[in-house]
Design a protein around this motif. Structure first.
Motif, PDB file in Angstrom:
ATOM      1  N   LYS A   1       0.807  -1.165   0.041  1.00 44.77           N
ATOM      2  CA  LYS A   1       0.023   0.187  -0.121  1.00 44.77           C
ATOM      3  C   LYS A   1       0.903   1.360   0.138  1.00 44.77           C
ATOM      4  CE  LYS A   1      -4.195  -1.669  -0.124  1.00 44.77           C
ATOM      5  NZ  LYS A   1      -5.066  -1.629  -1.250  1.00 44.77           N
ATOM      6  N   TYR A   2       2.187   1.058   0.643  1.00 45.33           N
ATOM      7  CA  TYR A   2       2.911   2.224   0.710  1.00 45.33           C
ATOM      8  C   TYR A   2       3.394   2.612  -0.795  1.00 45.33           C
ATOM      9  CZ  TYR A   2       6.898   5.606   1.603  1.00 45.33           C
ATOM     10  OH  TYR A   2       7.529   6.508   1.768  1.00 45.33           O
ATOM     11  N   ILE A   3       3.857   1.242  -1.506  1.00 48.76           N
ATOM     12  CA  ILE A   3       4.207   1.747  -2.970  1.00 48.76           C
ATOM     13  C   ILE A   3       3.016   2.168  -3.828  1.00 48.76           C
ATOM     14  CG2 ILE A   3       5.073   0.364  -4.970  1.00 48.76           C
ATOM     15  CD1 ILE A   3       6.372  -1.601  -2.768  1.00 48.76           C
ATOM     16  N   GLU A   4       1.874   1.545  -3.573  1.00 50.42           N
ATOM     17  CA  GLU A   4       0.895   2.175  -4.338  1.00 50.42           C
ATOM     18  C   GLU A   4       0.379   3.490  -3.936  1.00 50.42           C
ATOM     19  OE1 GLU A   4      -3.728   0.498  -5.193  1.00 50.42           O
ATOM     20  OE2 GLU A   4      -2.774   0.033  -3.381  1.00 50.42           O
TER      21      GLU A   4
ATOM     22  N   ALA B   1       0.916  -0.326 -13.987  1.00 49.44           N
ATOM     23  CA  ALA B   1       1.079   1.109 -14.050  1.00 49.44           C
ATOM     24  C   ALA B   1       1.940   1.791 -15.053  1.00 49.44           C
ATOM     25  CB  ALA B   1       1.777   1.525 -12.589  1.00 49.44           C
ATOM     26  N   LYS B   2       2.892   0.894 -15.161  1.00 46.77           N
ATOM     27  CA  LYS B   2       3.900   1.350 -16.467  1.00 46.77           C
ATOM     28  C   LYS B   2       4.484   2.967 -16.109  1.00 46.77           C
ATOM     29  CE  LYS B   2       1.828  -0.884 -20.438  1.00 46.77           C
ATOM     30  NZ  LYS B   2       1.260  -1.049 -21.694  1.00 46.77           N
ATOM     31  N   LEU B   3       5.043   2.690 -15.052  1.00 41.02           N
ATOM     32  CA  LEU B   3       5.767   4.053 -14.630  1.00 41.02           C
ATOM     33  C   LEU B   3       6.824   4.339 -15.471  1.00 41.02           C
ATOM     34  CD1 LEU B   3       6.364   2.942 -10.827  1.00 41.02           C
ATOM     35  CD2 LEU B   3       4.437   4.098 -11.732  1.00 41.02           C
ATOM     36  N   PRO B   4       7.027   5.899 -15.568  1.00 46.83           N
ATOM     37  CA  PRO B   4       8.053   6.258 -16.419  1.00 46.83           C
ATOM     38  C   PRO B   4       9.174   5.717 -16.460  1.00 46.83           C
ATOM     39  CG  PRO B   4       6.977   8.146 -15.512  1.00 46.83           C
ATOM     40  CD  PRO B   4       6.411   6.753 -14.949  1.00 46.83           C
ATOM     41  N   ASP B   5       9.623   5.596 -15.202  1.00 43.76           N
ATOM     42  CA  ASP B   5      11.061   4.836 -15.045  1.00 43.76           C
ATOM     43  C   ASP B   5      11.032   3.378 -14.515  1.00 43.76           C
ATOM     44  OD1 ASP B   5      13.684   4.178 -14.356  1.00 43.76           O
ATOM     45  OD2 ASP B   5      13.963   5.934 -12.816  1.00 43.76           O
ATOM     46  N   PRO B   6      11.203   2.331 -15.341  1.00 43.90           N
ATOM     47  CA  PRO B   6      11.196   0.913 -14.834  1.00 43.90           C
ATOM     48  C   PRO B   6      11.943   0.273 -14.009  1.00 43.90           C
ATOM     49  CG  PRO B   6      12.337   1.053 -17.066  1.00 43.90           C
ATOM     50  CD  PRO B   6      12.015   2.351 -16.723  1.00 43.90           C
TER      51      PRO B   6
ATOM     52  N   VAL C   1       3.446  -7.036  -6.256  1.00 41.02           N
ATOM     53  CA  VAL C   1       3.959  -5.545  -6.533  1.00 41.02           C
ATOM     54  C   VAL C   1       4.444  -5.352  -8.134  1.00 41.02           C
ATOM     55  CG1 VAL C   1       6.056  -4.188  -6.169  1.00 41.02           C
ATOM     56  CG2 VAL C   1       4.783  -5.126  -4.254  1.00 41.02           C
ATOM     57  N   LYS C   2       4.977  -6.763  -8.850  1.00 38.47           N
ATOM     58  CA  LYS C   2       5.334  -6.861  -9.999  1.00 38.47           C
ATOM     59  C   LYS C   2       4.128  -6.474 -10.892  1.00 38.47           C
ATOM     60  CE  LYS C   2       5.122 -10.489 -11.979  1.00 38.47           C
ATOM     61  NZ  LYS C   2       5.003 -11.966 -12.606  1.00 38.47           N
ATOM     62  N   GLN C   3       3.052  -7.180 -10.677  1.00 39.60           N
ATOM     63  CA  GLN C   3       1.956  -6.884 -11.600  1.00 39.60           C
ATOM     64  C   GLN C   3       1.453  -5.271 -11.315  1.00 39.60           C
ATOM     65  OE1 GLN C   3       0.791  -9.466 -13.314  1.00 39.60           O
ATOM     66  NE2 GLN C   3      -0.247  -7.886 -14.480  1.00 39.60           N
ATOM     67  N   PHE C   4       1.600  -5.104 -10.245  1.00 45.54           N
ATOM     68  CA  PHE C   4       0.930  -3.349 -10.082  1.00 45.54           C
ATOM     69  C   PHE C   4       1.983  -2.519 -10.922  1.00 45.54           C
ATOM     70  CE2 PHE C   4       2.053   0.780  -7.937  1.00 45.54           C
ATOM     71  CZ  PHE C   4       0.813   1.268  -8.340  1.00 45.54           C
ATOM     72  N   LEU C   5       3.468  -2.930 -10.713  1.00 48.54           N
ATOM     73  CA  LEU C   5       4.188  -1.875 -11.568  1.00 48.54           C
ATOM     74  C   LEU C   5       4.074  -2.172 -13.209  1.00 48.54           C
ATOM     75  CD1 LEU C   5       7.444  -2.259  -9.352  1.00 48.54           C
ATOM     76  CD2 LEU C   5       5.748  -0.447  -9.379  1.00 48.54           C
ATOM     77  N   MET C   6       4.017  -3.411 -13.474  1.00 51.41           N
ATOM     78  CA  MET C   6       3.780  -3.644 -14.994  1.00 51.41           C
ATOM     79  C   MET C   6       2.265  -2.775 -15.454  1.00 51.41           C
ATOM     80  SD  MET C   6       4.830  -7.582 -15.502  1.00 51.41           S
ATOM     81  CE  MET C   6       6.519  -7.945 -15.396  1.00 51.41           C
TER      82      MET C   6
END
Length: 1733
Positions: free
Chosen positions: A737-740, A773-778, A766-771
């Motif tokens: 939740k902190y990452i989110e 989210a597609k953050l500008p910086d991978p 977390v991996k699925q959330f980051l994929m």
């Protein structure tokens, strides 16, 4: 004359009577260190033990089994010191623990306790002191002087009280029977010794006239040769600067004329009397006065030697123990007769006066009075004063003496005589009360009270109430001191009040037990001095002398809130549960009284915990103390309200409190409060909410908190909240939740940090959330995938999103070791090969080769790596993986793989061997062989599977590995004939035999191979192999080990070929192989015999040949059992050892004669025990004799000679036997004699027992030979009980009763054998002879209780008429229980009862008389019944008397009354229906007021119609069933019984029932009295109406008079008016009118207003109430007004009062009078609210 000696003498105890042997009561074995214990070491019984007699505990004896030669008890405690030789030990008997032990280097000749913690040890050369404390060894004090050296016996040792002087005393033998004495006095300070000629001495501390300090003196007896004995008393250790030392002139000792050679053995000084006790060896006791040295008396106290003495502290005398007799004697001064004895017998008046004055003894009163009169008459004032001061028991210190001195005229230049007298008394000690008063009067009159103060300080005056009354007029402080010492509490309290010391009153009163009316004192003081009253109240409350509620009422009645608060703070500091009301009251007073800051301070310091928290919380909230209200509220709604109020006001908000407060709430309540805060003002309360959530995250839970923030979409708050706990939390949800939240708040650096550093979050989530989210910086995604092995997903994500530069960065900088996974995934994604090669080239050596090869090989793209691998090898790379990879490529491409496999040093043979197995097995063999043994199992597998047995055989022979051999030679467990494994093994063995071994020249190869075959248990193959090596001509044919192996293998596997090998081979170990051959496992005895004989013939030394022949003989006799061949072989060998071996075998086979012949040829005596055993077994003693004679020439043993004697006896060669035993021998003749006797060879036994003087056995032999007279003579010589018993038995059996009586008299003196003797006579029917024997035995000196007992038993059986006379004479000497059993068996009950009584078995005696009335005797029964122990017997006796002796029942009950349960007796008599029989007894015991007894007496009274007795019973004894009795007699035909029933109902307040009975019997007076006692108006009304109904006017009037208090006027007047009884009701009306008038007058008086007193009158009234008599003239100190208690450890709430509260009285409440407590609060104030000020 003896009665005039001033001594008291007694025997305390007798040691032998306590079980101590007289032989142990002597010097050295018996010790008495003090008057507390006597210790004796007694070893006379054979079991060494220590007796300890506790003189302080009733002479209790303790026995301890200890082996010691001396024991001494500590003078004050139960600590025992033991000495055994040079070993010393100290034990604590109470703790049962050893304290210390020590081994002395030399013997200890004397020792004793010189103090409770020190033992003195005297050795032949020196004196040591040993402390019981610590672990130190004995320390040397001084060396013994030469005059006390060898030949001197040390008898005592003393140490001075200051432990600076030591005195050692000893005696030695002189000429003409004189005992010389020598003493050594040693100074420890100066280390100097001085010898004295004397026997005894001691140290003593005493008071010397004219000196204030004590004198330490040495007292000793001096006896020089040719001079009389003298007593010396001199002071030792006194400093010269302190004055001259005390010393007396030598005093002759009055030694009696018949004791000139007598000498003292002990000298002790009495601290109580200052009298010296000296005891001599002949038992003389001398008494001397220590201060004058004069002899007081001499007496002989015993004719025995008193060898040990000690002081007796209780009497001031001494204790002494006499040698052998063990009498503990006590001797002390008779204080009543000492002075008269000195005055009348010694005629020494001055000494008598001195003793009487110093010791306070009677007997010199007249002397003192005469001396006092004489000195006054002579004008000797100082002498008269001294005489009066020294008079015994103060007999002259009277008012008359003071008056005499006051009447004497004064001398010019000198003080008045009375002052001289007082001055002398003050110097001597303390004045009595009369003297103190007479001295104080002139001193106070002269105003010199400082002298009184000085004398009181020095405790020279005896304080009394009269002295205090005299002093108080001038000095209250001094008077207080006097009253306190005189214990006059009332006046002491008045002094405290005058001094203003209120705090001391309670403590003093409690100390002396004086009861004060503290309430009145405190109320009066509060009006005058509130601060003083506060201090006083605190003191009273601390001592629980006043009720705190009463104090609060007093102060609040005066409106003293400040003092009330201060008092309650002090009184309630214990914080007790029962004080909850006062705690609430304290807080309410301040919260309602306008001082909330005081209450806030109290609550802040958490002083109290038992007040009404809910009520206080509401008060705090109303006063604006939100924080305190929160602390006390428990309801969630209240908490929310107060919390919102606090948070809405920034001035009141205390974040620290809010944070700590949430810790006291439940998780549910905390969530509700946080939700309320966010709902009301999310932006304003976000900070405090996030802080609370972070602090109590664990208590509330992260999940509900996250849901709370998400419910309000407060992601910023969620980010701040989680940011405070994420670094410490182990919850995956928190991290996710902190990452989110950070991602939603665009805090990408925090997202990367947590993804990089956290180990808690769920990587998949977390991996699925980051994929997604597609953050500008991978980079966060790269960190997650790298850490959690999602490399392939990461590679696919980056490749699909055209982020190849991040792939290069990841492989080069982040995780080069994971490049193989990236490459593998890229190959799966059909990435450009140039990109892949470039990636590999960029990573370079950082890429792990083995993983890369595995990934590429799995995808069949291995050739892609060849250039990269060759480049790495070219740089000198030695990595195994690299070489493995290039090797696989070369093998696949067939680029000279043999050369690579042979020459390359860096590849892994296991890897390439496995790789080559399918391509070329020979290459695999090369690779596995290259491993150096690591791949042996793979090598065996490959060569076996591909038929390469020749290579396998050569490798195995060269390898020389037995474990590897075992793997190929050992068949599997499930192998069957013809299996492939068997064929493979056969092929391998053929190649080993045919190729591998013939090719080798290394003996180790051969040896290892042979061992392998042996270990594999292949005997036939091994024989084949060995024959090829040994018999077919090779370099190893003459090898001894191989020959041994061949024969042994044949023994195991092919026995038929063994004999051939033995004959063909010569170089083998014959004896060892023969042992194996003849073993039980193989049983090849012939082969073994051949080997032994073959090697015996070839033996070079005779000893070796003999040994082998013996072994061959062993085979013949032991294994082949061929005795004939063995005899022939022995004849051929002709060797003693061989004959001896043959003899043993023949003996074992039972061939005794041939065996003995062989032993004789061998001249072998060693096996004589076995030969003897065999001869005894076959009873062949004739053949045994020659062998024993031969054996006796070699050895001299007792068993051999014994056996030879027995053989002579068995052969009946008595002549040779007698000749042999008369010659020197070592035989055990007694054993042989016993054996012959047991086997009934009595003639031989007689010769043997006679030769050794064994008369006991000789007598038995003679008895069996029927030589009875000779047997009795032998029994006399033997004097053995068993012998006498046997002789007696035989004589009784044959009828020789005269001889039997001689033997019987010797038997009956032994109790253990008496019963057996009696049984023998009885079985033989000789009872008359037995009784005659017993009667004759009564006169023996050794007659014991058993003789008297058995005779009594015999009388009971056979002559019962003699039994009573016998037991009356000898009952004390017989075993009473046994005789009683005999009497019971013979039904002799009179005799049985007599014995039971004399044996103090009173219970059994009574039971016997009850069971057998024929033995009953009334007096005897009563005598025994009083002494029984079992209370049940009493009640059996009562039942017996009721049945058998009813007329004597009351006498029995009278005797047993103290021991009976009277209730039980009553129930028993009631059950037996004989209750009237015991009426006198019941009346006697009715005084104990028992229910059962009272009921029984009452029942008998009713039955006897004795109403007077019944009324007396129920009036005097109330413990009975009243109602039951009343119900029983209420219907009795006699009136008095019915009146008794009414009385009982009246006592139990059953008024209606009582009145009903009285009315029914027309006992109207009783009814009226009962009605008056009931106090019930209704009953009174009913009774009045009853009298009206029956027209009894007089009773109507009497009822109104008697029941005046409960009759209501309306009822009385109405009944009188309606019944025309007005005249009879008029007395009641008059009485009522007067009573009403008096009541109204009293009310008017009480409610009348009082006049207001003036201020002076108020002050006088308060002083009178507090101090009693105002005439005392008390000067009060100024009162202190304040509110401070510095002893309290918390903030003083009173300091927070406003200026209006700092002193003075509050104005009275409106509507109240001055000085009166407030009544009701003014209108508009609720109850309990205080007015504002």
């Amino acid at each position: 004359m003896a009665q005039q000696i001033p001594l008291t003498f007694s025997e305390v105890l007798n040691l032998p009577s306590l079980g101590v042997s007289a032989n142990a009561i002597k010097f050295g074995s018996c010790a008495m260190e003090s008057d507390a214990f006597v210790s004796v070491c007694d070893g006379s019984s054979g079991q060494p033990q220590v007796f300890i007699v506790d003189l302080k505990n009733g002479n209790q004896v303790m026995k301890r089994p200890m082996s010691a030669e001396a024991a001494i008890m500590n003078p004050v405690s139960k600590i025992l010191a033991l000495r055994a030789g040079q070993q010393l030990q100290i034990f604590n008997l109470e703790l049962r623990a050893k304290m210390k032990s020590h081994q002395m280097p030399e013997a200890v000749v004397f020792w004793r306790w010189v103090s409770p913690s020190t033992i003195a040890l005297v050795t032949p050369t020196a004196v040591f002191h040993w402390s019981t404390e610590g672990s130190s060894a004995p320390s040397k004090v001084f060396d013994r002087h030469a005059q006390l050296g060898e030949g001197t016996q040390v008898i005592n040792y003393q140490v001075s009280p200051d432990e600076k002087w030591c005195l050692l005393m000893g005696i030695s033998q002189g000429g003409a029977g004189v005992i010389k004495g020598a003493m050594q006095l040693y100074s420890r300070d100066k280390s100097v010794s001085q010898t004295l000629q004397g026997h005894a001495g001691c140290f003593h501390t005493m008071s010397v006239p004219g000196r204030t300090d004590k004198a330490q003196v040495l007292c000793f007896q001096e006896k020089k040769e040719g001079q009389p004995a003298k007593l010396f008393v001199m002071e030792v250790g006194r400093d010269a600067s302190a004055g001259a030392a005390f010393r007396l002139a030598p005093v002759p000792i009055p030694v009696p004329g018949d004791a000139q050679n007598d000498f003292p053995v002990s000298m002790l000084a009495s601290p109580k009397h200052d009298i010296l006790y000296m005891v001599s060896k002949m038992g003389y006791l001398y008494l001397f006065d220590c201060l004058s040295g004069k002899a007081l008396c001499r007496a002989r106290i015993t004719t025995d030697t008193v060898f040990v003495t000690c002081p007796q502290t209780s009497t001031g005398g001494i204790l002494g123990v006499t040698a052998r007799k063990g009498q503990l004697l006590q001797v002390s001064v008779n204080e009543q007769t000492l002075v008269p004895y000195v005055v009348s017998t010694l005629r020494d008046t001055q000494l008598g006066i001195a003793l009487a004055g110093r010791l306070g003894l009677p007997g010199a009163d007249d002397l003192y009075a005469q001396e006092f009169q004489r000195q006054l008459a002579a004008g000797d004032v100082s002498g008269a004063a001294k005489t009066a001061a020294d008079s015994p028991n103060g007999m002259l210190r009277t008012a008359e003496t003071i008056q005499r001195f006051q009447g004497l005229p004064g001398q010019p230049g000198q003080p008045q005589p009375v002052f001289q007298y007082f001055h002398l008394l003050l110097e001597r000690g303390k004045l009595n009360s009369l003297e103190s008063m007479e001295l104080a009067k002139p001193v106070i009159a002269q105003g010199r009270t400082q002298f009184l103060e000085k004398w009181l300080t020095e405790d020279k005056l005896e304080c009394s109430e009269q002295l205090g009354d005299l002093v108080v007029q001038s000095d209250v402080n001094m008077a207080l001191s006097v009253y306190l010492r005189a214990n006059v509490p009332e006046k002491a309290v008045n002094c405290f009040l005058q001094r203003g010391e209120y705090d001391k009153i309670a403590a003093y009163a409690a100390k002396v037990g004086y009861r004060c009316d503290y309430g009145v004192m405190l109320g009066n003081l509060a009006r005058q001095n509130p601060a003083g009253a506060l201090d006083f109240a605190k003191q009273l409350s601390a001592g629980s002398l006043v009720d705190p509620n009463a104090v609060v009422e007093i102060f609040m009645g005066l409106n003293r809130i400040q003092e009330t608060t201060a008092f309650l703070l002090e009184a309630l500091k214990g914080n007790k549960p029962e004080e909850g009301y006062l705690q609430t009251k304290l807080l309410e007073i301040n919260l309602r009284g306008g001082s909330p800051q005081v209450a806030d301070a109290i609550l802040q310091n958490a002083m109290f915990t038992h007040y009404d928290r809910q009520y206080v919380a509401k008060l705090c909230e109303s006063c604006g103390l939100s924080q305190r209200a929160l602390e006390h509220y428990t309801d969630t709604d209240d908490i929310k309200r107060s919390l919102l109020a606090m948070c809405s006001n920034p001035q009141q908000l205390n974040p620290e409190f809010v944070l700590s407060y949430f810790g006291s709430l439940s998780p549910e309540a905390s969530l509700d409060c946080l939700r309320e805060l966010l709902q009301r003002n999310m932006r304003g309360n976000m900070q405090i909410v996030t802080q609370v959530a972070a602090k109590y995250n664990e208590q509330i839970g992260a999940e509900p908190l996250v849901e709370l923030f998400e419910g309000f979409k407060c992601y910023e708050g969620l980010f701040y909240y989680l940011g405070q706990i994420v670094n410490f939390s182990q919850d995956a949800l928190v991290h996710f939740k902190y990452i989110e939240a950070a991602a939603k708040c665009q805090q990408f650096k925090e997202v990367e940090r947590v993804c990089r550093d956290s180990t808690v979050y769920d990587p998949e989530t977390v991996k699925q959330f980051l994929m997604d989210a597609k953050l500008p910086d991978p980079r966060p995604l790269i960190h997650v995938c790298d850490r959690h092995d999602f490399v392939e997903e990461m590679t696919s994500y980056l490749h699909s999103n055209q982020l190849q530069k991040y792939i290069e960065v990841y492989c080069n900088k982040v995780s080069p070791q994971k490049t193989p996974l990236v490459v593998g995934k890229l190959l799966d994604l059909d990435a450009n090969e140039d990109f892949v090669r470039g990636l590999l080239n960029s990573v370079g050596h950082a890429c792990p080769v083995e993983e890369l090869v595995e990934q590429v090989e799995r995808r069949n793209r291995l050739r892609l790596l060849q250039p990269w691998l060759e480049a790495r090898i070219a740089t000198g790379n030695q990595e195994v993986g690299t070489h493995n990879a290039i090797g696989k490529i070369y093998v696949t491409l067939n680029r000279d793989p043999v050369s690579f496999l042979t020459n390359d040093q860096w590849y892994d043979p296991a890897v390439l061997g496995k790789y080559c197995e399918k391509l070329d097995p020979s290459l695999a063999f090369i690779a596995y062989k290259r491993a150096g043994g690591a791949c042996d199992q793979d090598l065996i597998r490959v060569t076996t599977a591909n038929g390469l047995f020749k290579d396998q055989a050569r490798y195995l022979v060269e390898k020389q590995d037995l474990e590897l051999w075992a793997t190929v030679l050992t068949p599997p467990d499930e192998e069957q004939p013809g299996d492939t494994s068997e064929q493979n093994r056969r092929s391998l063995i053929d190649q080993v035999v045919q190729t591998a071994l013939p090719e080798t020249r290394d003996p180790d190869h051969v040896s290892t191979t042979v061992k392998a075959f042996m270990a594999a248990d292949l005997p036939h193959e091994l024989i084949e192999l060995l024959e090829r090596i040994v018999l077919q001509g090779s370099d190893f044919s003459e090898n001894k080990n191989l020959q041994n192996l061949l024969i042994l293998t044949a023994i195991k596997a092919d026995k038929e070929r063994v004999m051939e090998y033995i004959n063909r081979l010569d170089n083998f170990d014959g004896p060892e192989i023969a042992k194996i051959a003849i073993s039980d496992q193989y049983g090849m005895y012939e082969e073994g015999f051949v080997i032994y004989t073959k090697f015996a013939k070839a033996a070079a030394k005779p000893d070796e040949a003999t040994e082998l022949n013996v072994l061959a003989m062993g085979v013949l006799v032991g294994d082949l059992k061929a005795m004939e061949r063995a005899a022939e072989f022995a004849e051929r060998a002709d060797d003693k050892a061989v004959w001896s071996r043959l003899a043993k075998a023949q003996l074992a086979e039972g061939l005794l004669a041939p065996s003995i012949a062989s032993y004789l040829k061998a001249d072998d005596h060693k096996d004589w025990p076995e030969v003897v055993s065999a001869a005894e077994g076959s009873d062949s003693y004739e053949e045994l004799v020659p062998y024993l004679v031969m054996a006796r020439t070699h050895v001299k043993e007792a068993q051999l000679d014994t056996t030879l004697i027995y053989a002579y006896a068995k052969a009946n060669k008595l002549g040779e036997l007698e000749e042999f035993i008369s010659a020197p021998n070592v035989a055990r003749i007694d054993d042989v004699g016993e054996r012959c006797f047991n086997e009934q060879m009595f003639s031989a036994a007689k010769l043997l027992f006679a030769s050794i003087n064994n008369n006991a056995k000789l007598a038995l032999c003679l008895v069996n030979l029927e030589q009875y007279r000779e047997a009795v003579d032998a029994a006399h010589k033997a004097n053995s009980v068993s012998t006498w018993k046997e002789v007696n038995r035989v004589c009784v059996r044959v009828g020789e009763f005269k001889l039997a009586r001689i033997a019987g008299l010797q038997i009956i003196v032994h109790p253990d054998h008496l019963e057996e003797l009696t049984s023998l006579y009885e079985r033989s029917g000789a009872t008359d002879e037995l009784i005659e024997l017993m009667e004759q035995g009564l006169g023996l000196d050794q007659a014991h209780s058993g003789v008297f007992t058995e005779l009594g038993v015999l009388y009971s059986k056979y002559v019962p008429e003699k039994l009573m006379e016998h037991i009356k004479i000898f009952w004390s000497r017989m075993n009473a229980p046994k005789v009683m059993k005999a009497c019971e068996k013979a039904l002799l009950w009179d005799e049985a009862v007599f014995l039971l009584k004399e044996d103090e078995q009173y219970d059994s005696a009574v039971k016997t008389m009850i069971a057998h009335p024929s033995a009953f005797s009334h007096d005897l029964f009563l005598d025994c019944a009083q002494k029984v122990r079992n209370a049940e017997v009493y009640y059996k006796a009562i039942a017996f008397y009721v049945e058998q002796q009813p007329l004597q029942l009351n006498r029995l009950l009278q005797v047993l009354t103290p021991n009976l349960d009277h209730s039980r007796v009553t129930h028993q008599l009631r059950k037996l229906e004989n209750l009237p029989l015991a009426l006198p007894y019941l009346r006697d015991v009715q005084k104990e007021n028992l229910t059962a007894v009272n009921d029984a007496v009452n029942e008998l009274c009713v039955d006897d119609e004795d109403y007077d007795a019944l009324r007396s019973s129920i009036n005097d004894f109330d413990n009975f069933d009243h109602i039951a009795l009343a119900q029983k007699v209420e219907k009795h035909e006699l009136l008095e019984f019915r009146r008794i029933a009414a009385t009982i109902y009246k006592k139990h307040k059953r008024w209606e029932k009582s009145i009903q009975l009285s009315k029914a019997d027309k006992m109207y007076k009783d009814a009226i009295d009962t009605c008056s006692a009931s106090g019930d108006p209704a009953l009174a009304e009913d009774l009045l109406r009853f009298f009206v109904d029956v027209c009894d006017k007089e009773c109507f009037c009497a009822t109104l008079y008697t029941c005046y208090k409960i009759v209501t006027p309306d009822v009385a007047l109405e009944l009188a008016w309606r019944s025309d009884y007005v005249d009879f009701a008029m007395p009641y009306v008059i009485q009522y009118a007067r009573h009403l008038h008096d009541t109204i007058a009293e009310l008017e008086k009480r409610t009348a207003p009082k006049e207001e007193p003036t201020e002076s009158e108020q002050a006088q009234a308060a002083a009178a109430a507090m101090y009693g008599d105002p005439a005392m003239g008390m000067a009060g100190a100024p009162l202190q007004i304040g509110y401070q208690d510095p002893s309290m450890g918390y903030a003083d709430p009173s300091q927070m009062y406003n200026a209006g509260m700092n002193g003075g009285m509050a104005p009275p409440m409106p509507g109240t009078m001055p000085g009166m407590p407030p009544q009701m609060p003014p209108q508009g104030m609720y109850p309990g609210q205080m007015p504002q000020y």
